[in-house]
Enzyme design. Structure first.
Site, PDB file in Angstrom:
ATOM      1  N   CYS A  83       8.732  66.773 -77.134  1.00 50.18           N
ATOM      2  CA  CYS A  83       7.573  67.086 -76.297  1.00 50.18           C
ATOM      3  C   CYS A  83       7.781  66.378 -74.969  1.00 50.18           C
ATOM      4  O   CYS A  83       7.937  65.147 -74.934  1.00 50.18           O
ATOM      5  CB  CYS A  83       6.324  66.550 -77.004  1.00 50.18           C
ATOM      6  SG  CYS A  83       4.815  66.677 -76.055  1.00 50.18           S
ATOM      7  N   ASP A 125       5.769  66.947 -81.906  1.00 48.23           N
ATOM      8  CA  ASP A 125       5.275  67.577 -80.679  1.00 48.23           C
ATOM      9  C   ASP A 125       3.757  67.653 -80.803  1.00 48.23           C
ATOM     10  O   ASP A 125       3.197  67.447 -81.877  1.00 48.23           O
ATOM     11  CB  ASP A 125       5.875  68.997 -80.546  1.00 48.23           C
ATOM     12  CG  ASP A 125       5.347  69.740 -79.328  1.00 48.23           C
ATOM     13  OD1 ASP A 125       5.389  69.176 -78.218  1.00 48.23           O
ATOM     14  OD2 ASP A 125       4.856  70.882 -79.467  1.00 48.23           O
ATOM     15  N   SER A 126       3.096  68.013 -79.701  1.00 49.32           N
ATOM     16  CA  SER A 126       1.648  68.215 -79.756  1.00 49.32           C
ATOM     17  C   SER A 126       1.299  69.429 -80.625  1.00 49.32           C
ATOM     18  O   SER A 126       0.156  69.592 -81.014  1.00 49.32           O
ATOM     19  CB  SER A 126       1.118  68.453 -78.341  1.00 49.32           C
ATOM     20  OG  SER A 126       1.749  69.596 -77.792  1.00 49.32           O
ATOM     21  N   TYR A 134      -1.476  68.205 -75.120  1.00 48.89           N
ATOM     22  CA  TYR A 134      -1.354  66.818 -74.655  1.00 48.89           C
ATOM     23  C   TYR A 134      -1.360  66.756 -73.120  1.00 48.89           C
ATOM     24  O   TYR A 134      -1.772  65.767 -72.544  1.00 48.89           O
ATOM     25  CB  TYR A 134      -0.018  66.216 -75.129  1.00 48.89           C
ATOM     26  CG  TYR A 134       0.012  65.642 -76.532  1.00 48.89           C
ATOM     27  CD1 TYR A 134      -1.038  65.815 -77.433  1.00 48.89           C
ATOM     28  CD2 TYR A 134       1.126  64.900 -76.952  1.00 48.89           C
ATOM     29  CE1 TYR A 134      -0.969  65.274 -78.717  1.00 48.89           C
ATOM     30  CE2 TYR A 134       1.191  64.361 -78.224  1.00 48.89           C
ATOM     31  CZ  TYR A 134       0.153  64.551 -79.108  1.00 48.89           C
ATOM     32  OH  TYR A 134       0.229  64.012 -80.368  1.00 48.89           O
ATOM     33  N   GLY A 135      -0.831  67.811 -72.504  1.00 46.06           N
ATOM     34  CA  GLY A 135      -0.568  67.788 -71.049  1.00 46.06           C
ATOM     35  C   GLY A 135      -1.701  67.253 -70.181  1.00 46.06           C
ATOM     36  O   GLY A 135      -1.458  66.435 -69.306  1.00 46.06           O
ATOM     37  N   CYS A 167       8.632  72.033 -70.679  1.00 39.84           N
ATOM     38  CA  CYS A 167       7.676  71.939 -71.788  1.00 39.84           C
ATOM     39  C   CYS A 167       8.325  72.666 -72.960  1.00 39.84           C
ATOM     40  O   CYS A 167       8.833  73.785 -72.796  1.00 39.84           O
ATOM     41  CB  CYS A 167       6.358  72.610 -71.403  1.00 39.84           C
ATOM     42  SG  CYS A 167       5.232  72.808 -72.806  1.00 39.84           S
TER      43      CYS A 167
HETATM   44  N1  DGL Z   1       5.250  70.918 -75.861  1.00 43.47           N
HETATM   45  C1  DGL Z   1       4.790  69.880 -75.054  1.00 43.47           C
HETATM   46  C2  DGL Z   1       5.639  69.521 -73.875  1.00 43.47           C
HETATM   47  O1  DGL Z   1       6.790  69.642 -73.942  1.00 43.47           O
HETATM   48  C3  DGL Z   1       3.350  69.642 -74.893  1.00 43.47           C
HETATM   49  C4  DGL Z   1       2.479  70.669 -74.333  1.00 43.47           C
HETATM   50  C5  DGL Z   1       1.067  70.180 -74.372  1.00 43.47           C
HETATM   51  O2  DGL Z   1       0.610  69.830 -75.461  1.00 43.47           O
HETATM   52  O3  DGL Z   1       0.431  70.118 -73.311  1.00 43.47           O
HETATM   53  O4  DGL Z   1       5.183  69.068 -72.867  1.00 43.47           O
END
Ligand code: DGL
Length: 277
Positions: free
Chosen positions: A77, A14-15, A46-47, A188
């Site tokens: 993620c 995941d991020s 990451y979003g 998320c």
């Molecule tokens: N936990 C992640 C997801 O499911 C990423 C959240 C992020 O880093 O923006 O989208």
């Protein structure tokens, strides 16, 4: 059964710490499995990032996990799944991947009010995967969306119910509640950690869909189908890696995962290479 492969770990990434919500469900379902968890906390969130950059990060992490013997990779993620799952499957055709997609289908099937809310990050909403689940499963249902800016950062600080976290969720949920949502989809993997707060704001009559248990079941089904399942019994070891501070990740594990562990910091050498420091 191929014992060598069956005893190998499952790779999960995941991020940041969001994927721990998926890992927690996997532990409940199959505690015997060994796991390598990679949280890219040096690059979280990451979003808001461009798709191509998320693909590069995901490819690098996948190589890192495969080099450590991962028998299957869980892209825990939504943002990375939206941006990179198709790309990863094309790059690594021999590897089994399990990815995330927002649980719009069960939400649309169970809503009574006909209005559901989805909380996810921008990369997830922009991806073709999300557009396709809404188009396939949500006809006749009103789907409201919010990116909850800042919420991932709060959860990365382990602030699960402070005033700022509450403010972000109230801002997202209040207009949805006014429009009559009876279901909230968590798109998320960070967000299951604030379910108690969401439930407080939205009320107990609003159903919150956490995808983690069904992802864990899907991992188990795939391991069985491919004859890669570790025999039941015992507790598989979990190795944690982070691209940020290892002690900080370790301090969060008991709170978010419910077990402690040792984390190792890796440093990002260049686009396609991470090394243990
Ligand atoms: N936990 C992640 C997801 O499911 C990423 C959240 C992020 O880093 O923006 O989208």
């Amino acid at each position: 059964m191929n014992r060598i492969i069956a005893n190998n770990p499952i790779g999960v990434f995941d991020s940041g710490v969001g994927g721990l919500s998926i890992l927690r469900a996997m532990r409940a379902q199959m505690p015997e499995e060994a796991v390598i968890y990679f949280g890219d906390q040096g690059h979280v969130p990451y979003g808001p990032r461009p798709m191509e950059q998320i693909q590069n990060f995901s490819e690098t992490i996948t190589r890192f996990l495969l080099a450590r013997g991962a028998k299957l990779i869980v892209v825990a993620c939504n943002a990375a799944s939206a941006a990179a799952l198709k790309f990863l499957r094309a790059k690594f055709p021999d590897v089994s991947f399990v990815g995330m997609e927002p649980a719009v289908k069960p939400a649309a099937e169970h809503t009574h009010s006909g209005v559901v809310g989805v909380l996810a990050t921008p990369a997830t909403f922009q991806g073709a995967l999300y557009a396709s689940v809404v188009e396939r499963f949500a006809s006749g249902v009103q789907v409201l969306q919010d990116t909850c800016p800042g919420l991932v950062a709060q959860i990365e600080k382990c602030d699960l119910n402070g005033p700022r976290t509450r403010e972000i969720l109230e801002r997202a949920l209040t207009p949805m509640l006014e429009k009559g949502i009876d279901t909230v989809v968590l798109g998320c993997t960070h967000y299951p950690f604030v379910i108690p707060l969401i439930q407080q704001i939205a009320g107990e009559n609003v159903r919150v869909i956490d995808p983690a248990p069904s992802v864990a079941r899907q991992v188990q089904r795939l391991l069985e189908a491919w004859d890669m399942k570790r025999p039941a019994g015992g507790h598989g070891e979990i190795q944690f890696f982070t691209s940020d501070d290892a002690r900080t990740m370790e301090s969060m594990l008991p709170i978010l995962l419910g077990e402690s562990g040792v984390a190792t910091r890796v440093c990002w050498k260049n686009d396609l290479n991470v090394e243990i420091e």
